[in-house]
Design a protein around this motif. Structure first.
Motif, short mmCIF file in Angstrom:
data_model
loop_
_atom_site.label_atom_id
_atom_site.label_comp_id
_atom_site.label_asym_id
_atom_site.label_seq_id
_atom_site.Cartn_x
_atom_site.Cartn_y
_atom_site.Cartn_z
N ASP A 1 0.85 -1.19 0.00
CA ASP A 1 0.00 0.00 0.00
C ASP A 1 0.89 1.25 0.00
O ASP A 1 1.83 1.34 0.79
CB ASP A 1 -0.91 0.03 1.24
N ASN B 1 3.11 7.54 2.78
CA ASN B 1 3.05 6.35 3.63
C ASN B 1 3.20 5.11 2.75
O ASN B 1 2.67 5.04 1.63
CB ASN B 1 1.76 6.30 4.44
N GLY C 1 3.10 0.82 3.18
CA GLY C 1 2.81 -0.32 4.02
C GLY C 1 3.05 -1.63 3.28
O GLY C 1 2.66 -1.78 2.11
N LYS D 1 2.61 -5.85 3.88
CA LYS D 1 2.03 -6.88 4.76
C LYS D 1 2.16 -8.26 4.11
O LYS D 1 1.77 -8.45 2.95
CB LYS D 1 0.56 -6.56 5.05
N GLN E 1 3.85 -7.11 9.20
CA GLN E 1 3.69 -5.89 8.42
C GLN E 1 4.61 -4.79 8.92
O GLN E 1 5.01 -4.75 10.08
CB GLN E 1 2.24 -5.41 8.44
N ASP F 1 4.97 -0.45 8.45
CA ASP F 1 4.31 0.77 7.99
C ASP F 1 5.25 1.95 8.17
O ASP F 1 5.70 2.25 9.29
CB ASP F 1 3.02 1.02 8.78
N TYR F 2 5.54 2.61 7.05
CA TYR F 2 6.46 3.75 7.05
C TYR F 2 5.67 5.02 6.74
O TYR F 2 4.79 5.02 5.87
CB TYR F 2 7.55 3.54 6.00
N TYR F 3 6.01 6.11 7.43
CA TYR F 3 5.33 7.38 7.21
C TYR F 3 6.36 8.51 7.17
O TYR F 3 7.27 8.56 8.00
CB TYR F 3 4.31 7.67 8.31
#
Length: 208
Positions: free
Chosen positions: A68, A102, A104, A106, A120, A122-124
């Protein structure tokens, strides 16, 4: 505002995009009362213009892997904002970073006799932004920053129990959620609220 929502690769990818232009007149903003830091005040902010572009993509490149991605570009400024002693024309609206992103990833896998395993990341990322319409440098702004959250879990086949290991803000970024600068606080001091530092944990859940 215009946009499009698409489904590609036989349903294995969705791609959405939107562009917008907002032209505000008689805008009002809520800010901290400089004479009472525990209270707020409503101000007439005149006119403001906001232009932006948002892109979202979700894809399944492999059977067990989901990707994502979200991108946001924003140009938000006051066109006319009269204040005592001048005009804030050209200042950036509070909490309006020019760019955010962002990503993501998974991975899931069915495990016979156990249930399902999922991992998973998740990078922001956020560009610099201000906390008030005055656009104060240093103490009144949050510089560009990025955070990374990780999680791995095992869920039973009948979905009655779940065990998860997680790490939040694993890069241990110092991120301000809010800053208020006032000459009434310790001379030219400021009050700031920060997001939690690097945090690890274990979660156990059971459904009756």
């Amino acid at each position: 505002e215009v946009g499009a929502k698409t489904t590609l690769l036989e349903g294995r990818m969705t791609l959405n995009a939107s562009a917008f232009v907002y032209d505000y007149t008689d805008l009002q903003v809520v800010s901290i009362d400089p004479n009472n830091p525990s209270g707020s005040q409503l101000q007439n902010a005149g006119e403001a213009n906001i232009k932006g572009l948002e892109i979202e993509m979700s894809a399944l490149p492999f059977e067990n892997l989901q990707l994502d991605i979200g991108l946001s570009f924003l140009d938000a400024e006051f066109v006319d904002f009269a204040v005592v002693g001048g005009n804030l024309k050209g200042n950036t609206l509070p909490n309006s970073p020019e760019f955010t992103a962002n990503v993501g990833i998974k991975y899931t896998r069915e495990m016979t006799g156990w249930g399902r395993f999922a991992a998973q990341a998740d990078y922001y990322y956020s560009a610099q932004h201000y906390f008030s319409e005055i656009n104060l440098k240093d103490a009144g702004e949050q510089g560009a920053y990025d955070t990374l959250n990780l999680r791995a879990s095992i869920e039973s086949e009948n979905k009655t129990w779940k065990v998860s290991l997680f790490g939040k803000n694993v890069t241990d970024e110092l991120v301000r959620d809010f800053t208020f600068v006032s000459p009434f606080l310790f001379g030219d001091g400021f009050v700031a609220q920060f997001s939690p530092p690097r945090t690890y944990g274990l979660e156990l859940s059971y459904q009756f």
